[in-house]
Design a protein around this motif. Structure first.
Motif, mmCIF file in Angstrom:
data_model
loop_
_atom_site.group_PDB
_atom_site.id
_atom_site.type_symbol
_atom_site.label_atom_id
_atom_site.label_comp_id
_atom_site.label_asym_id
_atom_site.label_seq_id
_atom_site.Cartn_x
_atom_site.Cartn_y
_atom_site.Cartn_z
ATOM 1 N N LEU A 291 0.814 -1.212 0.000
ATOM 2 C CA LEU A 291 0.000 0.000 0.000
ATOM 3 C C LEU A 291 0.846 1.260 0.000
ATOM 4 C CD1 LEU A 291 -2.578 -1.032 2.750
ATOM 5 C CD2 LEU A 291 -2.884 -1.210 0.273
ATOM 6 N N THR A 292 0.325 2.269 -0.693
ATOM 7 C CA THR A 292 0.821 3.622 -0.524
ATOM 8 C C THR A 292 -0.189 4.358 0.336
ATOM 9 O OG1 THR A 292 -0.308 4.370 -2.511
ATOM 10 C CG2 THR A 292 1.983 3.644 -2.754
ATOM 11 N N GLN A 293 0.123 5.555 0.821
ATOM 12 C CA GLN A 293 -0.758 6.205 1.799
ATOM 13 C C GLN A 293 -1.054 7.646 1.420
ATOM 14 O OE1 GLN A 293 1.143 5.787 5.567
ATOM 15 N NE2 GLN A 293 1.097 3.559 5.541
ATOM 16 N N THR A 294 -2.241 8.063 1.783
ATOM 17 C CA THR A 294 -2.622 9.467 1.663
ATOM 18 C C THR A 294 -3.819 9.709 2.576
ATOM 19 O OG1 THR A 294 -3.202 11.263 0.156
ATOM 20 C CG2 THR A 294 -4.223 9.138 -0.254
ATOM 21 N N THR A 295 -4.098 10.946 2.898
ATOM 22 C CA THR A 295 -5.267 11.289 3.708
ATOM 23 C C THR A 295 -6.301 11.971 2.833
ATOM 24 O OG1 THR A 295 -3.966 11.541 5.715
ATOM 25 C CG2 THR A 295 -6.133 12.584 5.686
ATOM 26 N N ILE A 296 -7.513 11.441 2.838
ATOM 27 C CA ILE A 296 -8.589 11.946 1.992
ATOM 28 C C ILE A 296 -9.734 12.405 2.891
ATOM 29 C CG2 ILE A 296 -10.216 11.345 0.156
ATOM 30 C CD1 ILE A 296 -7.343 11.383 -0.764
ATOM 31 N N HIS A 297 -10.375 13.489 2.514
ATOM 32 C CA HIS A 297 -11.475 14.011 3.334
ATOM 33 C C HIS A 297 -12.845 13.564 2.842
ATOM 34 C CE1 HIS A 297 -8.907 16.613 5.732
ATOM 35 N NE2 HIS A 297 -8.238 16.843 4.614
ATOM 36 N N TRP A 328 -3.864 2.587 -0.885
ATOM 37 C CA TRP A 328 -4.112 1.625 -1.951
ATOM 38 C C TRP A 328 -2.794 1.251 -2.618
ATOM 39 C CZ3 TRP A 328 -5.391 6.728 -2.095
ATOM 40 C CH2 TRP A 328 -4.821 7.511 -3.096
ATOM 41 N N GLY A 329 -2.852 0.210 -3.412
ATOM 42 C CA GLY A 329 -1.648 -0.332 -4.013
ATOM 43 C C GLY A 329 -1.043 0.561 -5.076
ATOM 44 N N ALA A 330 0.246 0.743 -4.981
ATOM 45 C CA ALA A 330 0.936 1.492 -6.024
ATOM 46 C C ALA A 330 0.966 0.689 -7.321
ATOM 47 C CB ALA A 330 2.363 1.806 -5.573
ATOM 48 N N GLN A 331 0.983 -0.650 -7.192
ATOM 49 C CA GLN A 331 0.972 -1.521 -8.359
ATOM 50 C C GLN A 331 -0.191 -2.481 -8.238
ATOM 51 O OE1 GLN A 331 4.566 -2.995 -9.855
ATOM 52 N NE2 GLN A 331 5.544 -1.001 -9.634
ATOM 53 N N ALA A 332 -0.764 -2.832 -9.371
ATOM 54 C CA ALA A 332 -1.901 -3.738 -9.398
ATOM 55 C C ALA A 332 -1.444 -5.167 -9.667
ATOM 56 C CB ALA A 332 -2.898 -3.283 -10.461
ATOM 57 N N PHE A 333 -2.235 -6.121 -9.171
ATOM 58 C CA PHE A 333 -1.965 -7.537 -9.428
ATOM 59 C C PHE A 333 -2.724 -7.966 -10.684
ATOM 60 C CE2 PHE A 333 -1.611 -7.357 -4.683
ATOM 61 C CZ PHE A 333 -0.237 -7.571 -4.618
ATOM 62 N N THR A 334 -2.040 -8.722 -11.527
ATOM 63 C CA THR A 334 -2.657 -9.204 -12.772
ATOM 64 C C THR A 334 -2.569 -10.724 -12.903
ATOM 65 O OG1 THR A 334 -0.586 -8.850 -13.972
ATOM 66 C CG2 THR A 334 -2.204 -7.050 -14.000
ATOM 67 N N PRO A 440 -4.752 -3.538 -4.058
ATOM 68 C CA PRO A 440 -5.141 -3.594 -2.636
ATOM 69 C C PRO A 440 -5.705 -2.243 -2.187
ATOM 70 C CG PRO A 440 -2.986 -4.563 -2.964
ATOM 71 C CD PRO A 440 -3.346 -3.884 -4.264
ATOM 72 N N PHE A 441 -6.638 -2.302 -1.246
ATOM 73 C CA PHE A 441 -7.327 -1.083 -0.822
ATOM 74 C C PHE A 441 -7.601 -1.151 0.675
ATOM 75 C CE2 PHE A 441 -11.289 1.188 0.138
ATOM 76 C CZ PHE A 441 -10.996 2.456 -0.358
ATOM 77 N N LEU A 442 -7.413 -0.016 1.360
ATOM 78 C CA LEU A 442 -7.715 0.084 2.790
ATOM 79 C C LEU A 442 -8.256 1.477 3.090
ATOM 80 C CD1 LEU A 442 -7.570 -0.834 5.803
ATOM 81 C CD2 LEU A 442 -5.227 0.070 5.818
ATOM 82 N N CYS A 443 -9.348 1.514 3.851
ATOM 83 C CA CYS A 443 -9.912 2.805 4.293
ATOM 84 C C CYS A 443 -10.231 2.677 5.781
ATOM 85 C CB CYS A 443 -11.168 3.149 3.503
ATOM 86 S SG CYS A 443 -12.027 4.611 4.121
#
Length: 448
Positions: A291-297, A328-334, A440-443
């Motif tokens: 995962l990479t990270q950021t803060t979203i409102h 969420w993931g910087a790279q996607a799984f295929t 991947p996704f996390l909230c």
């Protein structure tokens, strides 16, 4: 007022349903008036659409304001009737041979004038009988309003309990399939290990289904009891003043006790049985730093409202609003198999899984609800709900309190969630066709 005039006066102020003087009268759209309790019971028991009991006209509105003028006139009509029938209804004080025209609220007794001045009553408040009776009717009406509201609320809870029962049975059937799939995926030779797990699930599910059935029965009986109490209070309000006053205390106490005995819904929760060796197997496919990270409102899930279809609280799951920590993931799984763990120890509201497209701006993140495999946790009124999407499904298992393991089997189109601390399966999205890259996704959502 002579008898003929009184009779005509009474006739104009008589409810055509109960044939008594109006009690909390309401005037509906067609112009006819009825006692509110009478019309409520009539419409509650009848079929839709609602019809006027007199002209059969269809009424669109379910609620109406009290007709204050009719209410005042009905009170006068009752008093006129009481005065007219005074000789037959009065009670004579044995000691003073005077009519008992006063009511002592403190002692709930009828008194004559001299008795009201005796030391044991002198400090109490006394009212003329008719005034005290009308005040008591108002108390009854307030209690009736409370009972009716409770009945409506309990009916909603009953509907949810019945819906929960159907959802739970479907869930148990699906969980059996998930367990079989889990053991089959690990190794065909481990099939015998699933039997104790399935037997335990069958036994526990049977017990919970019985609890849900009993809960539905108790709620049905309670709703009927509230309805009957409402009807009895309505009849009591139509009683002569003296009879009403003498019964008031006992009746109010009875309804109060009934309101305190509200049946509570069942919150079914299946035991999460550990799957031996599952974490060792999954760690063979472990990936880190997914995962990479950021803060979203602001978080938006397209079509999120469809989740209300299986929501045990019966409320729309609009997930917009509130500040969220999103990664969420910087790279996607295929292709391939991938396993990672996410820590939700200190959060009650969260979303995690994988998603096809994640669109972002400075303040908004948007993912397509139908193109994601997600597990949700939400706390509403101290009650935790665990559910998944696509299709919406409540998870009747214990809420994980620590790390959650996510296993993506891309080639087989399957995704599973695990309770790491218990070593048990939470949910599996069974094999389906996947052709798009998945991230991947996390909230972690803050309370609103």
């Amino acid at each position: 007022m002579d008898s003929d005039t009184l009779e005509a006066f009474q006739s104009e102020l008589t409810c055509s349903i109960c044939m008594n003087c109006f009690l909390d009268p309401i005037t509906i759209d067609c112009g006819h008036s009825f006692c509110r309790p009478c019309l409520s019971l009539c419409w509650e028991e009848g079929q839709s659409p609602r019809n006027c009991p007199e002209c059969r006209g269809i009424e669109e509105r379910p609620h109406f304001q009290t007709n204050i003028v009719l209410k005042s006139l009905a009170s006068l009509a009752r008093q006129a009737r009481a005065d007219h029938d005074h000789s037959s209804e009065e009670q004579i004080c044995v000691t003073h041979q005077e009519a008992k025209g006063l009511f002592c609220e403190a002692d709930q007794t009828l008194l004559c004038g001299p008795c009201s001045e005796r030391p044991e009553h002198a400090a109490h408040s006394h009212s003329p009988i008719h005034k005290a009776a009308e005040e008591s009717r108002e108390k009854f009406l307030k209690r009736m309003s409370s009972l009716w509201k409770m009945r409506e609320e309990m009916q909603l809870i009953l509907n949810q309990e019945a819906k929960k029962t159907r959802s739970f049975k479907k869930y148990v059937t699906l969980r059996k399939v998930m367990i079989k799939f889990e053991y089959q995926r690990r190794h065909p030779l481990l099939q015998e290990e699933k039997k104790p797990h399935l037997e335990a699930l069958k036994k526990e599910a049977k017990e919970i289904c019985l609890q849900l059935k009993e809960s539905v029965f108790r709620m049905t009986q309670y709703i009927e009891r509230l309805r009957e109490m409402y009807r009895e209070l309505t009849e009591m309000c139509h009683k002569p003043d003296t009879e009403l006053l003498q019964a008031m205390g006992n009746v109010l106490e009875m309804t109060y006790l009934a309101q305190m005995q509200t049946p509570q819904p069942v919150n079914p929760e299946l035991t999460c049985w550990p799957v031996a060796g599952i974490l060792d197997t999954l760690n063979n496919f472990r990936v880190d730093n997914v995962l990479t990270q950021t803060t979203i409102h602001h978080l938006s899930l397209d079509d999120a409202s469809v989740m209300s279809g299986d929501d045990p609280q019966g409320m729309s799951r609009q997930l917009d609003g509130g500040e969220s920590f999103v990664a969420w993931g910087a790279q996607a799984f295929t292709s391939g198999r991938h396993y990672w763990e996410l820590d939700v120890t200190h959060f009650s509201n969260w979303i995690l899984g994988v998603s096809k497209d994640i669109l972002t701006s400075d303040t908004i993140i948007r993912i397509n609800y139908e193109e994601a495999f997600l597990l949700f946790s939400e706390k509403v009124n101290d009650q935790y709900s665990l559910f998944t999407n696509s299709p919406p499904l409540v998870q009747f298992v214990k809420r994980p309190l620590g790390k959650i393991g996510v296993f993506l089997d891309y080639d087989n189109g399957a995704l599973s969630f695990y309770d790491v601390s218990r070593g048990s399966l939470i949910h599996s999205f069974l094999p389906s066709s996947i052709s798009s890259p998945l991230k991947p996704f996390l909230c972690l959502r803050s309370p609103r």
